[in-house]
Write an enzyme that holds these catalytic residues in place. Structure first.
Site, PDB file in Angstrom:
ATOM      1  CG  ASP A 105      -0.247  -0.349   2.570  1.00 42.73           C
ATOM      2  OD1 ASP A 105       0.837  -0.419   2.626  1.00 42.73           O
ATOM      3  OD2 ASP A 105      -1.080  -0.736   3.542  1.00 42.73           O
ATOM      4  CG  ASP A 135      -8.716  -0.834  11.420  1.00 42.80           C
ATOM      5  OD1 ASP A 135      -7.934  -1.804  11.228  1.00 42.80           O
ATOM      6  OD2 ASP A 135      -8.913   0.221  11.012  1.00 42.80           O
ATOM      7  CG  HIS A 191      -5.941  -2.194   8.860  1.00 42.96           C
ATOM      8  ND1 HIS A 191      -5.952  -0.951   8.895  1.00 42.96           N
ATOM      9  CD2 HIS A 191      -4.279  -2.347   9.051  1.00 42.96           C
ATOM     10  CE1 HIS A 191      -4.827  -0.432   9.256  1.00 42.96           C
ATOM     11  NE2 HIS A 191      -3.884  -1.175   9.433  1.00 42.96           N
ATOM     12  CD  GLU A 199      -8.692   1.349   7.672  1.00 41.95           C
ATOM     13  OE1 GLU A 199      -8.310   0.034   8.273  1.00 41.95           O
ATOM     14  OE2 GLU A 199      -7.842   2.304   8.042  1.00 41.95           O
TER      15      GLU A 199
END
Ligand code: PGA
Length: 260
Positions: A67, A136, A138, A143
């Site tokens: 990413d 979270d 990910h 997400e």
């Protein structure tokens, strides 16, 4: 999923680097999927040491990063381009043609993302994908709510991720709100995955990822469906696993079969 529990961050970094080095030595033109964030830093340092002291050769290795922040030029000190060159590539014998990191500044994002996917395919697919995990749940920047079958695309970061990343920026308003990330579907096509997690603030997420239901609320849980995942955790990150003692027992028993 193979779960390796090590005492601390230094030990998971060493163990992960040993596995990566083993795969590079077995296949010198390996295609590596790489991750940023604080977790893999120790592993990268150990790989650099192995390159310098043990002749670990990166000259044929090809890499694809998961990413990149949207809106940051590659020269920005918080861009993942900068991170990767600064923390790994500049210190080993890899050339820039073999390195692929999503661009954070392209205009036609959709066309760019399919080009990136195509590049991975043409390289023969990712042999070993390194993964960190966000609080979270990910992997990459997938997400909560991301389709588990998603491909490389632009994602809006959650406020929690933006807050976690703010520590790297001088001004909170500077923290990017978007990123280009490989999708859950892209990651699942890697032939092998190496998931790293350290520290007690990851313990709950690690439990959801490894033992919880497979769901878009915790996108890393998709790894439960992958045939070849090694999770390397330190004691703190593994403290909420319900079957922690069993995983340790499995590793102890596996020593009899000399798994590396
Ligand atoms: P960290 O980030 O390694 O800095 O904890 C992990 C991630 O967000 O994927």
């Amino acid at each position: 999923m193979r779960i390796i529990i090590e005492p601390d961050y230094e030990a998971i970094s060493r163990k992960a680097a040993q596995i990566v080095a083993d795969r590079i030595r077995k296949k010198p033109d390996i295609v590596l999927g790489l991750a940023t964030g604080s977790t893999p830093l120790g592993m990268y340092q150990e790989l650099i040491r192995m390159h310098k002291e043990e002749s670990l050769d990166f000259s044929k290795v090809v890499t694809f990063n998961l990413d990149e922040y949207w809106g940051l030029p590659s020269s920005h000190p918080q861009s993942y381009h900068y991170f990767m060159w600064n923390n790994l590539f500049s210190h080993v014998n890899i050339t820039s043609e073999r390195v692929h990191i999503p661009s954070g500044t392209v205009n036609d994002v959709e066309a760019y993302c399919s080009w990136y996917e195509d590049k991975i395919k043409k390289a023969g697919g990712i042999d070993l994908q390194i993964l960190g995990i966000g609080r979270d749940g990910h992997i990459g920047f997938n997400e909560p709510g991301s389709s588990l079958g998603s491909r490389t695309r632009m994602k809006t970061l959650t406020p929690e991720t933006v807050e976690d990343n703010a520590r790297f920026f001088e001004n909170k308003d500077e923290v990017p709100k978007f990123a280009i990330t490989m999708g859950g579907g892209s990651i699942m096509e890697a032939k092998e995955c190496l998931l790293l997690a350290s520290g007690k603030n990851k313990a709950e997420t690690v439990q959801r990822c490894i033992e919880g239901p497979i769901c878009a609320e915790c996108t890393s849980s998709i790894l439960q469906l992958h045939p070849k995942v090694i999770a390397i955790l330190d004691e703190e990150a593994s403290q909420k696993l319900r079957r922690k003692e069993y995983y340790k027992y499995v590793e102890k028993m596996a020593l009899k079969f000399k798994k590396s």
